[in-house]
Design an enzyme around this catalytic site. Sequence first.
Site, mmCIF file in Angstrom:
data_model
loop_
_atom_site.group_PDB
_atom_site.id
_atom_site.type_symbol
_atom_site.label_atom_id
_atom_site.label_comp_id
_atom_site.label_asym_id
_atom_site.label_seq_id
_atom_site.Cartn_x
_atom_site.Cartn_y
_atom_site.Cartn_z
ATOM 1 C CG HIS A 1 -2.039 0.860 1.161
ATOM 2 N ND1 HIS A 1 -1.911 2.212 1.198
ATOM 3 C CD2 HIS A 1 -3.353 0.606 1.014
ATOM 4 C CE1 HIS A 1 -3.108 2.756 1.074
ATOM 5 N NE2 HIS A 1 -4.002 1.795 0.967
ATOM 6 N N PRO B 1 -3.075 5.942 17.697
ATOM 7 C CG PRO B 1 -5.175 4.902 17.558
ATOM 8 C CD PRO B 1 -4.311 5.733 18.465
ATOM 9 C CE1 TYR C 1 -5.194 8.631 8.021
ATOM 10 C CE2 TYR C 1 -4.079 9.100 5.947
ATOM 11 C CZ TYR C 1 -4.137 8.414 7.142
ATOM 12 O OH TYR C 1 -3.141 7.531 7.468
HETATM 13 P P1 RFL Z 1 -0.237 -5.670 23.226
HETATM 14 O O1 RFL Z 1 -0.565 -6.036 21.807
HETATM 15 O O2 RFL Z 1 -1.231 -4.877 23.980
HETATM 16 O O3 RFL Z 1 0.114 -7.015 24.000
HETATM 17 C C1 RFL Z 1 0.286 -7.024 25.397
HETATM 18 C C2 RFL Z 1 -0.099 -8.406 25.905
HETATM 19 O O4 RFL Z 1 0.193 -8.505 27.295
HETATM 20 C C3 RFL Z 1 -0.844 -9.255 27.923
HETATM 21 N N1 RFL Z 1 -0.840 -8.943 29.356
HETATM 22 C C4 RFL Z 1 -0.474 -9.819 30.333
HETATM 23 N N2 RFL Z 1 -0.084 -11.092 30.278
HETATM 24 C C5 RFL Z 1 0.208 -11.728 31.463
HETATM 25 N N3 RFL Z 1 0.123 -11.122 32.676
HETATM 26 C C6 RFL Z 1 -0.268 -9.823 32.772
HETATM 27 N N4 RFL Z 1 -0.331 -9.230 33.963
HETATM 28 C C7 RFL Z 1 -0.595 -9.120 31.571
HETATM 29 N N5 RFL Z 1 -1.009 -7.857 31.284
HETATM 30 C C8 RFL Z 1 -1.169 -7.773 29.958
HETATM 31 C C9 RFL Z 1 -2.104 -8.802 27.193
HETATM 32 O O5 RFL Z 1 -3.151 -9.747 27.323
HETATM 33 C C10 RFL Z 1 -1.598 -8.676 25.752
HETATM 34 O O6 RFL Z 1 -1.791 -9.857 24.997
HETATM 35 O O7 RFL Z 1 1.133 -4.835 23.309
HETATM 36 P P2 RFL Z 1 2.450 -4.814 22.340
HETATM 37 O O8 RFL Z 1 2.961 -6.187 22.126
HETATM 38 O O9 RFL Z 1 3.310 -3.778 22.913
HETATM 39 O O10 RFL Z 1 1.890 -4.341 20.903
HETATM 40 C C11 RFL Z 1 1.414 -3.024 20.719
HETATM 41 C C12 RFL Z 1 0.359 -3.029 19.594
HETATM 42 O O11 RFL Z 1 -0.641 -3.987 19.886
HETATM 43 C C13 RFL Z 1 -0.260 -1.627 19.439
HETATM 44 O O12 RFL Z 1 0.740 -0.636 19.508
HETATM 45 C C14 RFL Z 1 -0.988 -1.454 18.085
HETATM 46 O O13 RFL Z 1 -2.115 -2.278 17.990
HETATM 47 C C15 RFL Z 1 -1.382 0.001 17.885
HETATM 48 N N6 RFL Z 1 -2.193 0.192 16.653
HETATM 49 C C16 RFL Z 1 -1.593 0.236 15.418
HETATM 50 N N7 RFL Z 1 -0.242 0.061 15.314
HETATM 51 C C17 RFL Z 1 0.349 0.038 14.097
HETATM 52 O O14 RFL Z 1 1.575 -0.112 14.019
HETATM 53 N N8 RFL Z 1 -0.376 0.151 12.921
HETATM 54 C C18 RFL Z 1 -1.746 0.318 12.940
HETATM 55 O O15 RFL Z 1 -2.374 0.377 11.868
HETATM 56 C C19 RFL Z 1 -2.397 0.389 14.234
HETATM 57 N N9 RFL Z 1 -3.735 0.519 14.324
HETATM 58 C C20 RFL Z 1 -3.587 0.313 16.755
HETATM 59 C C21 RFL Z 1 -4.335 0.472 15.568
HETATM 60 C C22 RFL Z 1 -4.238 0.284 17.996
HETATM 61 C C23 RFL Z 1 -5.613 0.431 18.057
HETATM 62 N N10 RFL Z 1 -6.222 0.425 19.322
HETATM 63 C C24 RFL Z 1 -7.004 -0.670 19.775
HETATM 64 C C25 RFL Z 1 -5.762 1.379 20.303
HETATM 65 C C26 RFL Z 1 -5.710 0.614 15.626
HETATM 66 C C27 RFL Z 1 -6.372 0.609 16.879
HETATM 67 C C28 RFL Z 1 -7.869 0.780 16.920
#
Ligand code: RFL
Length: 399
Positions: A79, A301, A209
Amino acid sequence: MTTQSPVDETTVLVVGAGPAGLVLGNLLLAAGVDCLIVERGSRAHVERRARAGFLAADTVRVLADHGLADGLKARGREHGVCVFRTGSGEFALRYADLGRRESHTVYPQQELVADLVDAFLRRGGDLRFGTTVSAMGGLDGDRPWLTAEGPDGTPYRLSGRYVAGCDGRHGISRRLLPAGTVRRHRRRHGVTWLALLAEAPPSLPAVTYAVHERGFAGHMARTPAVTRYYLQCAPEDRAESWSDAEIWAELDLRMRAERFGPLRRGPLLERALVDLESDVLDPMQHGRLFLAGDAAGLISPSAAKGANLAVMAARTLAEGFAAALHRGDEEPLARYSATCLPRIWRAQEFSHWMIGLLHAPAGDDEESRFLRSLRDARLETLRTSLPHQHSFADGYVGI
Ligand code: RFL
């Protein structure tokens, strides 16, 4: 299948199986470092959690270099264009032909997570789903430990030489960096999005956008059958208070469907409110605890950076652990925060700028009028100035 090993001693204890923890775990196994990942959610839960979709070329390279990109190479889509719609028309920015000349790969985060889980287990990794870390200690010594509660609710202890806190924004790890040693940098951007996933093919060929007097709206392809939409809404709104009919009507209006063509509708699979927020810790480490991903540096995000930053931090951290454990060289780990933070701040800066590009208050007071005119000037500069377009392309796809 969830693996449940009797071993409670390992080298690196990884908390969280999101992009950060899973990339770290895979890279550690590839480097011959023992590790164990503890994840609160079930395997089905983490493999279905739809979030990100846009992976930068740097991220794809890291994954490909470690044999973790087969799924995204097979099913992801390149993309390289984004479109801005305003009251005066629309313009397309072909960022893959500008600046770094790189594109995104669109691949849903849950599919990437499923690929990473699969790779980790195939490499013989110990991944404990349904297991919550409830306490952590010994971070200043050489044998830190965790208390984990598995699916049967019985607490048990795990110990290792290092702990990687990859447990996201609400995790336990970030709360364990002692006050006084860590500085928090936080901003709530005052913008709330209703994040939607529609079971409908993308309506438009590019990320679009839309800047509208009623607020921002966004369209992002996820797969040929699923599209993400965003609608800026009032901070006090509740996701459930929007009916499907209201959502589609508002999307049509803000995306200017009357002028540019209708949106393809379908059942809404998910709707959630997202408060645009940034929250960065400095340093991202204390003693034997190292944070990666959202746990260390939450980013809004608005510029799709979060999952990308998580992958890059995991790579830096894996290299640091390998250097310390294989060569006795503690220097890369000591420099871990200093290596990651400039990258995080550049992404924060771009993301913050994107918020100002796409949003302005609606009121008719002096300040709202001022901020709306600034936003319009920014969009006009981006539409007309080639140097700005090159710079946008660098920031948009760079990580
Ligand atoms: P995660 O994915 O939140 O994973 C953390 C994990 O830790 C677990 N956990 C525990 N496990 C054991 N004991 C505990 N006490 C625990 N506490 C928590 C949780 O269950 C979970 O599985 O963090 P990580 O690995 O740092 O990854 C970060 C990403 O997930 C996040 O930054 C992105 O999703 C942000 N984001 C986007 N990022 C992009 O690079 N490109 C995108 O297009 C994009 N779109 C988005 C997004 C985030 C969004 N939201 C939901 C805010 C779109 C949205 C709507």
